[in-house]
Scaffold this motif. Structure first.
Motif, PDB file in Angstrom:
ATOM      1  N   ARG A 122       0.943  -1.202  -0.196  1.00 48.16           N
ATOM      2  CA  ARG A 122      -0.016  -0.067  -0.056  1.00 48.16           C
ATOM      3  C   ARG A 122       0.833   1.222  -0.094  1.00 48.16           C
ATOM      4  NH1 ARG A 122      -1.968   3.954   2.541  1.00 48.16           N
ATOM      5  NH2 ARG A 122      -0.458   3.629   4.469  1.00 48.16           N
ATOM      6  N   ARG A 125       2.746   1.685  -3.333  1.00 48.64           N
ATOM      7  CA  ARG A 125       1.948   2.225  -4.536  1.00 48.64           C
ATOM      8  C   ARG A 125       1.119   3.545  -4.296  1.00 48.64           C
ATOM      9  NH1 ARG A 125      -2.250  -1.731  -4.286  1.00 48.64           N
ATOM     10  NH2 ARG A 125      -3.450  -0.136  -2.654  1.00 48.64           N
ATOM     11  N   ASP A 126       0.721   3.642  -3.052  1.00 50.68           N
ATOM     12  CA  ASP A 126      -0.219   4.953  -2.633  1.00 50.68           C
ATOM     13  C   ASP A 126       0.551   6.047  -1.770  1.00 50.68           C
ATOM     14  OD1 ASP A 126      -2.123   3.377  -3.946  1.00 50.68           O
ATOM     15  OD2 ASP A 126      -2.713   2.547  -2.065  1.00 50.68           O
ATOM     16  N   GLY A 133       7.475   3.531  -6.485  1.00 51.10           N
ATOM     17  CA  GLY A 133       7.571   2.010  -6.004  1.00 51.10           C
ATOM     18  C   GLY A 133       8.186   1.520  -5.074  1.00 51.10           C
ATOM     19  N   LEU A 172       0.551  -8.287  -8.323  1.00 51.73           N
ATOM     20  CA  LEU A 172       0.730  -6.958  -8.539  1.00 51.73           C
ATOM     21  C   LEU A 172       0.909  -6.481  -9.868  1.00 51.73           C
ATOM     22  CD1 LEU A 172       3.687  -6.703  -5.778  1.00 51.73           C
ATOM     23  CD2 LEU A 172       0.945  -6.372  -5.470  1.00 51.73           C
ATOM     24  N   TRP A 176       3.103  -0.539 -10.908  1.00 53.49           N
ATOM     25  CA  TRP A 176       3.474  -0.067  -9.825  1.00 53.49           C
ATOM     26  C   TRP A 176       4.712   0.096  -9.220  1.00 53.49           C
ATOM     27  CZ3 TRP A 176      -0.788  -3.532  -7.013  1.00 53.49           C
ATOM     28  CH2 TRP A 176      -2.054  -3.205  -7.410  1.00 53.49           C
ATOM     29  N   ILE A 178       6.720  -2.341  -8.111  1.00 53.74           N
ATOM     30  CA  ILE A 178       6.976  -2.964  -6.806  1.00 53.74           C
ATOM     31  C   ILE A 178       7.873  -4.171  -7.028  1.00 53.74           C
ATOM     32  CG2 ILE A 178       5.837  -3.898  -4.611  1.00 53.74           C
ATOM     33  CD1 ILE A 178       3.690  -1.819  -5.011  1.00 53.74           C
TER      34      ILE A 178
END
Length: 228
Positions: A122, A125-126, A133, A172, A176, A178
């Motif tokens: 989270r 990403r956010d 990332g 995923l 993103w 990640i």
């Protein structure tokens, strides 16, 4: 000079967590070092006062996990690498391991790892700046690949971490940015295998010289600390 990365390390007060924290700090990186007892990190904090943030975190407590990440983002604005390391061990034949002890181990080794992983994703990403990332490093074990005598419950928890981590990686969105990795070290004597280990007595039915379990018990009991 490139911007120093921000690491969040769980179980940073000993073992691999401590070692990774020390290496990152020695390279000029920033470390958010978490532990159930923050005072265990006093020496490290004194050595690197400008690069470390010590945060109390018991990974079995969801609010602690959320608070650790919130502290990191509030102070540094992002988290680049999460070393998801907190863990403990049980030594004992599966028959002799009480269910409550097995469940408590899974609460740390598996559900704790899940909680940290979910919040890491989270934040990457956010909460991180756009397109930054992040990298999630989930610590498993060689016993996540195969079992071992008197380490069945510990091994099962690490198998669970491996299956969860691989599935998470596949879920995923590549956009993103990640990255997710499993770290599966072999036999090292860290505190997870000494002071962080619960040892149950040998059941009479399993007593006997030359059994594989005897050698493993000796490995845990001899206190050498630095040899496999």
């Amino acid at each position: 000079m490139s911007q120093r990365r921000v690491w969040l390390v769980t179980g940073a007060s000993s073992g691999f967590g401590q070692a990774v924290s020390e290496v990152a700090l020695s390279q000029g990186e920033t470390v958010v070092a978490t532990a159930r007892k923050p005072t265990d990190l006093d020496d490290l904090a004194a050595q690197y006062p400008d690069n470390i943030l010590v945060v109390k975190c018991d990974v079995t407590k969801p609010d602690d996990v959320l608070s650790a990440f919130a502290s990191a983002t509030q102070k540094y604005g992002r988290v680049d690498v999460v070393f998801n390391n907190a863990g403990c061990a049980i030594v004992g034949e599966i028959e002799a391991t009480p269910e409550d002890a097995a469940r408590a181990l899974f609460d740390v080794n598996f559900w704790g790892a899940v909680a940290v992983s979910n919040e890491a994703v989270r934040v990457f990403r956010d909460a991180n700046p756009k397109n930054v990332g992040g990298r999630l490093l989930n610590v498993s074990s060689g016993l996540g690949f195969g079992g071992g005598p008197i380490l069945g419950i510990y091994s099962a928890s690490k198998h669970a971490v491996e299956g969860f981590t691989e599935s998470l990686r596949l879920e995923l969105n590549p956009a993103w940015n990640i990255k997710v990795s499993i770290i599966g070290p072999g036999a090292f004597k860290t505190s997870a295998h000494t002071t962080g280990t619960t040892v149950f007595p040998v059941p009479k039915a399993y007593e006997g010289e030359g059994l594989p379990s005897e050698a493993v018990r000796q490995w845990f009991a001899d206190g050498s600390g630095d040899k496999p």
